[in-house]
Design a protein around this motif. Sequence first.
Motif, PDB file in Angstrom:
ATOM      1  N   GLY A  72      36.584 -81.666  71.681  1.00 50.36           N
ATOM      2  CA  GLY A  72      35.931 -81.043  72.824  1.00 50.36           C
ATOM      3  C   GLY A  72      36.267 -81.613  74.185  1.00 50.36           C
ATOM      4  O   GLY A  72      35.738 -81.155  75.186  1.00 50.36           O
ATOM      5  N   GLU A  73      37.158 -82.621  74.253  1.00 46.89           N
ATOM      6  CA  GLU A  73      37.490 -83.225  75.546  1.00 46.89           C
ATOM      7  C   GLU A  73      38.943 -82.921  75.905  1.00 46.89           C
ATOM      8  O   GLU A  73      39.858 -83.191  75.109  1.00 46.89           O
ATOM      9  N   PHE A  74      39.145 -82.357  77.102  1.00 46.62           N
ATOM     10  CA  PHE A  74      40.476 -81.965  77.557  1.00 46.62           C
ATOM     11  C   PHE A  74      40.692 -82.460  78.992  1.00 46.62           C
ATOM     12  O   PHE A  74      39.735 -82.630  79.753  1.00 46.62           O
ATOM     13  N   TYR A  75      41.947 -82.706  79.329  1.00 47.75           N
ATOM     14  CA  TYR A  75      42.276 -83.077  80.707  1.00 47.75           C
ATOM     15  C   TYR A  75      42.079 -81.862  81.607  1.00 47.75           C
ATOM     16  O   TYR A  75      42.508 -80.751  81.292  1.00 47.75           O
ATOM     17  N   GLY A 110      44.607 -79.248  80.370  1.00 51.94           N
ATOM     18  CA  GLY A 110      44.478 -78.363  79.211  1.00 51.94           C
ATOM     19  C   GLY A 110      44.761 -79.045  77.891  1.00 51.94           C
ATOM     20  O   GLY A 110      44.397 -78.531  76.832  1.00 51.94           O
ATOM     21  N   GLN A 111      45.427 -80.204  77.921  1.00 55.43           N
ATOM     22  CA  GLN A 111      45.723 -80.923  76.690  1.00 55.43           C
ATOM     23  C   GLN A 111      44.517 -81.758  76.262  1.00 55.43           C
ATOM     24  O   GLN A 111      43.755 -82.237  77.105  1.00 55.43           O
TER      25      GLN A 111
END
Length: 403
Positions: free
Chosen positions: A88-91, A98-99
């Motif tokens: 659940g954690e993205f840049y 988005g990664q």
Amino acid sequence: SLIHGIDMFPKTKLRKVMDTMLMVKALALPENTEEKSEGFEVVVGLKPATKALLATSDGMVHGLLHVDEIKSFQDTVGKIEWEEPIPGEFYKVGAKKGQPKMKKMSRSRTFNQLPVNKETVDYGCSDADWALGLFFKLMPMCEAEGLDEVLYELDVPNMMVVGEMELAGWHISREKLESMERIAQIALNGYIGIPEDPAHKTLVQELIAKWTPGEDQWVGLEALLNEALIDLTSEVANTDEDGNVVVPFGIYPMGQWRGENVVLEIKTSKPFNWGSVQHKQWLFYHVLKMDTRGIERSKSTGLPSTDAKTIDKLIESYDGDSQFMKLLKEKSKYDKIVSTYVNGMLPYCRTDSNKLHTNINLVSTWRYSSKKPNLQNIPRADNDPMGIRGVFVAPIYDLNADY
């Protein structure tokens, strides 16, 4: 030894089997005890016992190795390291936008993963030599104290039974555990549309009805918690362009410790990060004004703890009407499923037999404990809303097969 068809149990009746660590435990020699906060405790381990009991005045063990050269098992086998995405954690900005964000993982190698070379052979031979040396050193002491009867007739046979329990393992349903992981990930991270699986479909419908009535898709507890955090801190903190709460720099009172006022100093304003001890201290003890009485504190700074055990205690004890705390309590339930039960159990389950194998240890009070995984974490039947106990199932055998 049972894996290779060697049954040691009959030899225990002939007093041909002994465990040097049980001898260390039974004797409780001053050389192998250390003071803990709750009293003295026997240090059980081949390396500590060897250093304390077999080394001569010049630090040599059997004239072959100095105690300073004795390496621990963890140092010998080394670690295997890898990275896994954080669910659940993205840049949100930069080249990696988005990664998924990654977290570093590691575990100790097992002994059979070491190369068969002189260093590995020397380590194995040293262990055998030290165990035999401790036996000859400690047995006369055990006999003098009358402990040999207890060891031979009670402790060693029990040790063999525990060894068989570890080897036999506990059968689990991998499918149920993996389904539970999927349910937890849906609850935490959301789901677009409605899942086909009946259990997952029911969960999404329940979550939508409970937390986002009228919506046609589940956004996830992580997102809802962030929105609730923004509302909770609206009067004391701003948000950045990505919608993250920015913890402001400043000095925040954290109660008293040893008769002195304790303060938390945040030197730089940064987006709120659950991995930051300071940010959690700011949130729980400044924003939510949680009572710090009875909370463990850092011996160096006096600041109240934010470890997992303390946070769980704060969440469970909170009886207010905060939407943020309600969501946090819900999130902690699914976090625990993933961390304690899925990630905590699946790595120790054999894929060929679906058997879970744990290490059973004897603690200072002569009771048993379990680790890797800790099966004492399995909830009681009257406190198991997620059905963790249902993961443990009886195996199905083909009576016509040759096992």
